[in-house]
Scaffold this motif. Sequence first.
Motif, short mmCIF file in Angstrom:
data_model
loop_
_atom_site.label_atom_id
_atom_site.label_comp_id
_atom_site.label_asym_id
_atom_site.label_seq_id
_atom_site.Cartn_x
_atom_site.Cartn_y
_atom_site.Cartn_z
N ALA A 59 0.83 -1.21 0.00
CA ALA A 59 0.00 0.00 0.00
C ALA A 59 0.86 1.25 0.00
O ALA A 59 0.58 2.23 -0.72
CB ALA A 59 -0.93 -0.01 1.21
N ALA A 60 1.93 1.25 0.81
CA ALA A 60 2.82 2.41 0.84
C ALA A 60 3.48 2.63 -0.51
O ALA A 60 3.56 3.77 -1.00
CB ALA A 60 3.88 2.22 1.93
N LEU A 61 3.96 1.54 -1.12
CA LEU A 61 4.64 1.68 -2.42
C LEU A 61 3.69 2.18 -3.51
O LEU A 61 4.09 2.96 -4.37
CB LEU A 61 5.25 0.36 -2.84
CG LEU A 61 6.55 -0.03 -2.14
CD1 LEU A 61 7.03 -1.40 -2.62
CD2 LEU A 61 7.63 1.01 -2.38
N LYS A 62 2.45 1.75 -3.46
CA LYS A 62 1.48 2.25 -4.45
C LYS A 62 1.32 3.75 -4.33
O LYS A 62 1.31 4.48 -5.34
CB LYS A 62 0.13 1.55 -4.26
CG LYS A 62 -0.92 1.99 -5.27
CD LYS A 62 -2.23 1.22 -5.07
CE LYS A 62 -3.28 1.67 -6.07
NZ LYS A 62 -4.57 0.93 -5.87
N ASP A 63 1.23 4.24 -3.10
CA ASP A 63 1.10 5.68 -2.89
C ASP A 63 2.39 6.41 -3.24
O ASP A 63 2.36 7.50 -3.83
CB ASP A 63 0.71 5.97 -1.44
CG ASP A 63 0.26 7.40 -1.25
OD1 ASP A 63 -0.84 7.75 -1.72
OD2 ASP A 63 1.02 8.19 -0.65
N CYS A 79 -2.34 1.40 9.10
CA CYS A 79 -1.95 2.65 8.45
C CYS A 79 -0.45 2.63 8.21
O CYS A 79 0.34 2.49 9.16
CB CYS A 79 -2.33 3.81 9.36
SG CYS A 79 -1.77 5.41 8.77
N ALA A 80 -0.03 2.72 6.95
CA ALA A 80 1.39 2.76 6.60
C ALA A 80 1.85 4.21 6.50
O ALA A 80 1.23 5.02 5.80
CB ALA A 80 1.62 2.04 5.26
N GLU A 81 2.95 4.51 7.18
CA GLU A 81 3.44 5.89 7.26
C GLU A 81 4.77 6.01 6.52
O GLU A 81 5.62 5.12 6.60
CB GLU A 81 3.64 6.29 8.72
CG GLU A 81 2.37 6.18 9.56
CD GLU A 81 2.61 6.31 11.05
OE1 GLU A 81 1.70 6.81 11.74
OE2 GLU A 81 3.70 5.92 11.52
N ARG A 109 2.99 11.25 5.10
CA ARG A 109 1.89 10.59 4.41
C ARG A 109 1.47 9.32 5.15
O ARG A 109 2.31 8.61 5.72
CB ARG A 109 2.27 10.29 2.95
CG ARG A 109 2.59 11.57 2.17
CD ARG A 109 2.76 11.29 0.68
NE ARG A 109 1.55 10.80 0.03
CZ ARG A 109 0.57 11.59 -0.43
NH1 ARG A 109 0.64 12.91 -0.27
NH2 ARG A 109 -0.48 11.05 -1.01
N ARG A 110 0.17 9.05 5.13
CA ARG A 110 -0.41 7.87 5.78
C ARG A 110 -1.34 7.20 4.80
O ARG A 110 -2.17 7.85 4.16
CB ARG A 110 -1.19 8.28 7.03
CG ARG A 110 -0.35 8.85 8.15
CD ARG A 110 -1.20 9.60 9.17
NE ARG A 110 -2.21 8.77 9.80
CZ ARG A 110 -2.03 8.11 10.95
NH1 ARG A 110 -0.87 8.20 11.58
NH2 ARG A 110 -2.99 7.39 11.47
N VAL A 111 -1.20 5.89 4.68
CA VAL A 111 -1.96 5.12 3.69
C VAL A 111 -2.63 3.94 4.39
O VAL A 111 -1.95 3.16 5.08
CB VAL A 111 -1.05 4.59 2.57
CG1 VAL A 111 -1.87 3.89 1.49
CG2 VAL A 111 -0.20 5.71 1.99
N GLY A 112 -3.92 3.78 4.23
CA GLY A 112 -4.62 2.66 4.83
C GLY A 112 -4.39 1.36 4.07
O GLY A 112 -4.04 1.36 2.89
N TRP A 159 -3.96 -6.13 16.17
CA TRP A 159 -4.16 -5.31 14.98
C TRP A 159 -5.60 -4.81 14.93
O TRP A 159 -6.54 -5.57 15.13
CB TRP A 159 -3.86 -6.14 13.71
CG TRP A 159 -2.43 -6.50 13.63
CD1 TRP A 159 -1.84 -7.61 14.17
CD2 TRP A 159 -1.39 -5.76 13.04
NE1 TRP A 159 -0.50 -7.60 13.92
CE2 TRP A 159 -0.18 -6.47 13.24
CE3 TRP A 159 -1.35 -4.54 12.34
CZ2 TRP A 159 1.03 -6.01 12.77
CZ3 TRP A 159 -0.13 -4.08 11.87
CH2 TRP A 159 1.03 -4.82 12.08
N VAL A 160 -5.74 -3.54 14.61
CA VAL A 160 -7.07 -2.93 14.50
C VAL A 160 -7.12 -2.04 13.26
O VAL A 160 -6.09 -1.59 12.77
CB VAL A 160 -7.43 -2.11 15.76
CG1 VAL A 160 -7.41 -2.97 17.01
CG2 VAL A 160 -6.47 -0.92 15.90
N ALA A 161 -8.32 -1.81 12.78
CA ALA A 161 -8.50 -0.89 11.65
C ALA A 161 -8.25 0.54 12.10
O ALA A 161 -8.54 0.91 13.24
CB ALA A 161 -9.92 -1.03 11.09
N GLU A 162 -7.70 1.32 11.19
CA GLU A 162 -7.44 2.73 11.51
C GLU A 162 -8.77 3.43 11.78
O GLU A 162 -9.75 3.24 11.08
CB GLU A 162 -6.72 3.42 10.38
CG GLU A 162 -6.34 4.85 10.69
CD GLU A 162 -5.73 5.59 9.50
OE1 GLU A 162 -5.16 6.66 9.71
OE2 GLU A 162 -5.85 5.08 8.38
N GLY A 163 -8.76 4.30 12.80
CA GLY A 163 -9.96 5.07 13.11
C GLY A 163 -10.99 4.28 13.90
O GLY A 163 -12.05 4.77 14.18
#
Length: 237
Positions: free
Chosen positions: A18-22, A191-193, A205-208, A233-237
Motif C-alpha cells: 500500500a505504501a509503495l502504491k502511494d 496505516c502505513a506511514e 503521508r499515511r496510507v490505509g 491489529w485494529v482498523a485505523e480510526g
Amino acid sequence: MRLSVFGDIHGNLPAFEAALKDIRSQSPDALLCLGDVAAMGAWPRECIGLLASLNCPCVLGNADEDMLRPQPFEARGFPDEREIYDLDEWGREQLTDAELEHLRGYQATVELPGLLAFHGSPQSCRESIGATTPEDRLEELRSAFGLHPLWVGGHTHAPLLRTLGGWRLLNPGSVGLAYEKRGERYVNISCAEYLLLDGDDVQFRRVGYDVKAVQAGILERKMPHAEGWAGEWVAEG
C-alpha cells in the motif's frame, strides 16, 4: 530531489504494498529505506525481496541485526518480551541464505547531499532519538557524525519533525507497525506511514490497508502466539 523515505516495515507485506502504491503515485526521484524490514511480520521473505527489487539504499535496523546475529533469550523486564523474541525467531527461521545476504548489504548510515539517514541514531541502531532527546545529546551526535542540515531516522515508529537552530530531525513513522493508544493499551493500526521530501517541503503521508489481510496472514502462517498477535491489529480510526 524529490525523495521518499520509509522504514520499519516489519514483515507486513499488505502495508508495504500500500505504501509503495502511494509512493509511486507521487513520482519521487529516489527512495530510501530506514531498516527493520522483515522481523515480526508474516511475510519476512516477501518484504526483503520487494525491497531488493526497488534497488534503493537501506540502513541496518536493530531487528535486521538480530536476524543476522541471533542471541539467546534474556529476560530484561520489558512488556511482552518473550512473545516478541519468539516472533523474531520465527521470522529468522523463514529466511534463506539469499535473503540473509540482502540484510548483510544494509548500511549503518546512508549519506545523501545534505542528509544523513540511520535507524536508531548514527551511533547505534538501538538508540532512540526523538522529541524528548536532550539537546546536548543531539549536539554530541552531530559533532561526531557530521553537521548535515537534515537527519532522518526510524526505530521509534513515531512521526517526528524537530528543528534545532536550522537543523531538522525527521522520522517518517512506521510502514508496517504504526501504533496508537486506545484506552489502556497500545494497538497496531492499519496505516502505513512514510515521508516525502522535496527541497524544504516535508510531507508526512499515511496510507490505509486491509487489517484483515494482516490478521489472516498471521494465523495462516502459524506465527508464534498467533491469536494474541493478530488481536493486536485494529482498523485505523
